[in-house]
Design a protein around this motif. Structure first.
Motif, PDB file in Angstrom:
ATOM      1  N   ALA A 160      80.746 -37.369  62.887  1.00  0.00           N
ATOM      2  CA  ALA A 160      80.372 -36.665  63.934  1.00  0.00           C
ATOM      3  C   ALA A 160      79.123 -36.490  63.496  1.00  0.00           C
ATOM      4  O   ALA A 160      78.465 -37.208  63.179  1.00  0.00           O
ATOM      5  N   VAL A 161      78.413 -36.327  65.359  1.00  0.00           N
ATOM      6  CA  VAL A 161      77.218 -36.324  65.554  1.00  0.00           C
ATOM      7  C   VAL A 161      76.587 -34.506  64.642  1.00  0.00           C
ATOM      8  O   VAL A 161      77.239 -33.876  65.470  1.00  0.00           O
ATOM      9  N   LYS A 162      75.735 -34.695  64.315  1.00  0.00           N
ATOM     10  CA  LYS A 162      75.068 -33.723  63.495  1.00  0.00           C
ATOM     11  C   LYS A 162      72.786 -33.501  64.362  1.00  0.00           C
ATOM     12  O   LYS A 162      72.922 -34.678  64.576  1.00  0.00           O
ATOM     13  N   ASN A 163      72.908 -32.473  63.646  1.00  0.00           N
ATOM     14  CA  ASN A 163      71.756 -32.379  64.662  1.00  0.00           C
ATOM     15  C   ASN A 163      70.629 -31.830  63.068  1.00  0.00           C
ATOM     16  O   ASN A 163      70.691 -31.087  62.605  1.00  0.00           O
ATOM     17  N   PHE A 164      69.651 -31.871  63.361  1.00  0.00           N
ATOM     18  CA  PHE A 164      68.689 -31.276  62.595  1.00  0.00           C
ATOM     19  C   PHE A 164      67.368 -31.269  63.257  1.00  0.00           C
ATOM     20  O   PHE A 164      67.212 -31.673  64.317  1.00  0.00           O
ATOM     21  N   THR A 165      66.491 -30.657  62.794  1.00  0.00           N
ATOM     22  CA  THR A 165      65.380 -29.889  63.764  1.00  0.00           C
ATOM     23  C   THR A 165      64.055 -30.547  62.851  1.00  0.00           C
ATOM     24  O   THR A 165      63.852 -30.925  61.633  1.00  0.00           O
ATOM     25  N   LEU A 166      63.090 -30.620  63.783  1.00  0.00           N
ATOM     26  CA  LEU A 166      61.807 -31.337  63.196  1.00  0.00           C
ATOM     27  C   LEU A 166      60.597 -30.330  64.482  1.00  0.00           C
ATOM     28  O   LEU A 166      60.903 -31.047  65.317  1.00  0.00           O
ATOM     29  N   ASN A 167      59.814 -30.043  63.405  1.00  0.00           N
ATOM     30  CA  ASN A 167      58.203 -29.618  64.450  1.00  0.00           C
ATOM     31  C   ASN A 167      57.010 -29.641  63.585  1.00  0.00           C
ATOM     32  O   ASN A 167      57.737 -30.214  62.558  1.00  0.00           O
ATOM     33  N   PHE A 168      56.188 -30.013  64.332  1.00  0.00           N
ATOM     34  CA  PHE A 168      54.737 -30.624  63.771  1.00  0.00           C
ATOM     35  C   PHE A 168      53.840 -30.117  64.839  1.00  0.00           C
ATOM     36  O   PHE A 168      54.141 -30.189  65.991  1.00  0.00           O
ATOM     37  N   THR A 169      53.280 -29.687  64.538  1.00  0.00           N
ATOM     38  CA  THR A 169      51.506 -29.876  65.196  1.00  0.00           C
ATOM     39  C   THR A 169      50.829 -30.752  65.607  1.00  0.00           C
ATOM     40  O   THR A 169      49.895 -31.242  64.356  1.00  0.00           O
ATOM     41  N   ILE A 170      50.334 -31.425  66.423  1.00  0.00           N
ATOM     42  CA  ILE A 170      49.605 -32.330  66.598  1.00  0.00           C
ATOM     43  C   ILE A 170      47.862 -31.209  67.048  1.00  0.00           C
ATOM     44  O   ILE A 170      47.757 -30.297  67.428  1.00  0.00           O
ATOM     45  N   THR A 171      46.535 -32.325  66.320  1.00  0.00           N
ATOM     46  CA  THR A 171      45.425 -31.234  66.620  1.00  0.00           C
ATOM     47  C   THR A 171      44.699 -31.454  67.515  1.00  0.00           C
ATOM     48  O   THR A 171      43.686 -31.248  67.961  1.00  0.00           O
ATOM     49  N   LYS A 178      48.552 -38.708  60.336  1.00  0.00           N
ATOM     50  CA  LYS A 178      48.124 -39.091  61.669  1.00  0.00           C
ATOM     51  C   LYS A 178      50.123 -39.503  62.703  1.00  0.00           C
ATOM     52  O   LYS A 178      50.397 -39.538  61.169  1.00  0.00           O
ATOM     53  N   LEU A 179      49.649 -39.351  63.218  1.00  0.00           N
ATOM     54  CA  LEU A 179      51.079 -40.126  64.100  1.00  0.00           C
ATOM     55  C   LEU A 179      50.647 -40.445  65.164  1.00  0.00           C
ATOM     56  O   LEU A 179      50.281 -40.596  66.029  1.00  0.00           O
ATOM     57  N   GLY A 180      50.361 -41.792  65.548  1.00  0.00           N
ATOM     58  CA  GLY A 180      50.108 -42.953  65.889  1.00  0.00           C
ATOM     59  C   GLY A 180      48.341 -42.270  65.816  1.00  0.00           C
ATOM     60  O   GLY A 180      47.736 -42.356  65.132  1.00  0.00           O
ATOM     61  N   HIS A 181      48.239 -42.778  67.304  1.00  0.00           N
ATOM     62  CA  HIS A 181      46.510 -41.440  67.934  1.00  0.00           C
ATOM     63  C   HIS A 181      46.180 -40.514  67.504  1.00  0.00           C
ATOM     64  O   HIS A 181      45.115 -39.758  68.131  1.00  0.00           O
ATOM     65  N   TYR A 182      47.408 -39.968  67.736  1.00  0.00           N
ATOM     66  CA  TYR A 182      47.473 -38.116  67.163  1.00  0.00           C
ATOM     67  C   TYR A 182      46.699 -37.662  65.542  1.00  0.00           C
ATOM     68  O   TYR A 182      47.479 -38.763  64.637  1.00  0.00           O
ATOM     69  N   SER A 183      46.147 -36.918  65.760  1.00  0.00           N
ATOM     70  CA  SER A 183      45.990 -36.078  64.288  1.00  0.00           C
ATOM     71  C   SER A 183      47.023 -35.262  64.162  1.00  0.00           C
ATOM     72  O   SER A 183      47.505 -34.455  64.729  1.00  0.00           O
ATOM     73  N   LEU A 184      47.340 -34.484  62.330  1.00  0.00           N
ATOM     74  CA  LEU A 184      47.926 -33.739  62.591  1.00  0.00           C
ATOM     75  C   LEU A 184      47.983 -32.783  61.328  1.00  0.00           C
ATOM     76  O   LEU A 184      46.670 -33.082  60.764  1.00  0.00           O
ATOM     77  N   ASP A 185      48.384 -31.560  61.858  1.00  0.00           N
ATOM     78  CA  ASP A 185      48.121 -30.320  60.849  1.00  0.00           C
ATOM     79  C   ASP A 185      48.768 -30.486  60.256  1.00  0.00           C
ATOM     80  O   ASP A 185      50.059 -30.813  59.993  1.00  0.00           O
ATOM     81  N   ARG A 186      48.737 -30.779  58.598  1.00  0.00           N
ATOM     82  CA  ARG A 186      48.807 -31.005  56.992  1.00  0.00           C
ATOM     83  C   ARG A 186      49.510 -30.341  56.691  1.00  0.00           C
ATOM     84  O   ARG A 186      51.082 -31.117  56.084  1.00  0.00           O
ATOM     85  N   SER A 187      49.805 -29.047  57.433  1.00  0.00           N
ATOM     86  CA  SER A 187      51.062 -28.295  56.388  1.00  0.00           C
ATOM     87  C   SER A 187      51.466 -27.902  58.007  1.00  0.00           C
ATOM     88  O   SER A 187      52.241 -26.120  58.209  1.00  0.00           O
ATOM     89  N   SER A 188      52.224 -28.523  59.050  1.00  0.00           N
ATOM     90  CA  SER A 188      53.149 -27.864  60.115  1.00  0.00           C
ATOM     91  C   SER A 188      54.231 -29.204  59.983  1.00  0.00           C
ATOM     92  O   SER A 188      55.188 -28.791  60.929  1.00  0.00           O
ATOM     93  N   LEU A 189      54.067 -30.102  59.335  1.00  0.00           N
ATOM     94  CA  LEU A 189      55.631 -30.606  59.404  1.00  0.00           C
ATOM     95  C   LEU A 189      56.952 -29.929  58.869  1.00  0.00           C
ATOM     96  O   LEU A 189      56.814 -29.301  57.390  1.00  0.00           O
ATOM     97  N   TYR A 190      58.128 -30.060  59.927  1.00  0.00           N
ATOM     98  CA  TYR A 190      58.913 -29.152  58.787  1.00  0.00           C
ATOM     99  C   TYR A 190      60.763 -29.884  60.088  1.00  0.00           C
ATOM    100  O   TYR A 190      60.264 -30.380  60.476  1.00  0.00           O
ATOM    101  N   VAL A 191      61.213 -30.116  58.557  1.00  0.00           N
ATOM    102  CA  VAL A 191      62.504 -30.522  58.685  1.00  0.00           C
ATOM    103  C   VAL A 191      63.656 -29.786  58.298  1.00  0.00           C
ATOM    104  O   VAL A 191      63.647 -29.096  57.229  1.00  0.00           O
ATOM    105  N   ASP A 192      64.422 -29.337  58.902  1.00  0.00           N
ATOM    106  CA  ASP A 192      65.323 -28.705  58.641  1.00  0.00           C
ATOM    107  C   ASP A 192      67.348 -28.680  59.535  1.00  0.00           C
ATOM    108  O   ASP A 192      67.108 -29.157  60.832  1.00  0.00           O
TER     109      ASP A 192
END
Length: 121
Positions: free
Chosen positions: A3-14, A106-120
């Motif tokens: 079965a194919v299952k989904n999950f959400t991924l959220n993050f903020t690029i600063t 860091k995500l490649g040349h992007y900077s990330l908000d440290r408190s923004s990564l969310y996996v559900d």
């Protein structure tokens, strides 16, 4: 068949300024930013514990962050759920992604908000 299952991924690029055209999936800026996000998210997830089962991510939207230069990224990712994958462990995946993004900075040349990564799952 697995079965194919989904999950959400959220993050903020600063260091990606949010603009109105990032809300329009038909805009040139949305499409080009979406391609870059696919590249980064897919390469990270393929190196993670779900890598052999990972089937891809779809950017579902970009949103304005708290600050002018912040852009929130929302994605739905998929994997094949089968016997060789013990179970989807969102905490383990979060830890792996955190490590691979230099503690969510860091995500490649992007900077990330440290408190923004969310996996559900």
């Amino acid at each position: 068949a697995p079965a194919v299952k989904n999950f959400t991924l959220n993050f903020t690029i600063t260091n990606l300024q949010f603009t109105a055209d990032l809300q329009k999936p038909s805009s040139r800026r949305f499409k080009s930013t979406e391609k870059v996000m696919y590249h980064y998210t897919d390469s990270l997830l393929q190196k993670s514990s779900i890598g052999p089962h990972f089937t891809g991510c779809e950017v579902t939207g970009f949103r304005s962050g708290r600050h002018m230069d912040d852009t929130k990224v929302d994605a739905v990712c998929s994997y094949k759920d089968n016997a060789s994958l013990a179970r989807f462990d969102r905490e383990k995946l979060y830890q792996e992604l955190s490590t691979m993004t230099n503690n969510v900075t860091k995500l490649g040349h992007y900077s990330l908000d440290r408190s923004s990564l969310y996996v559900d799952g």
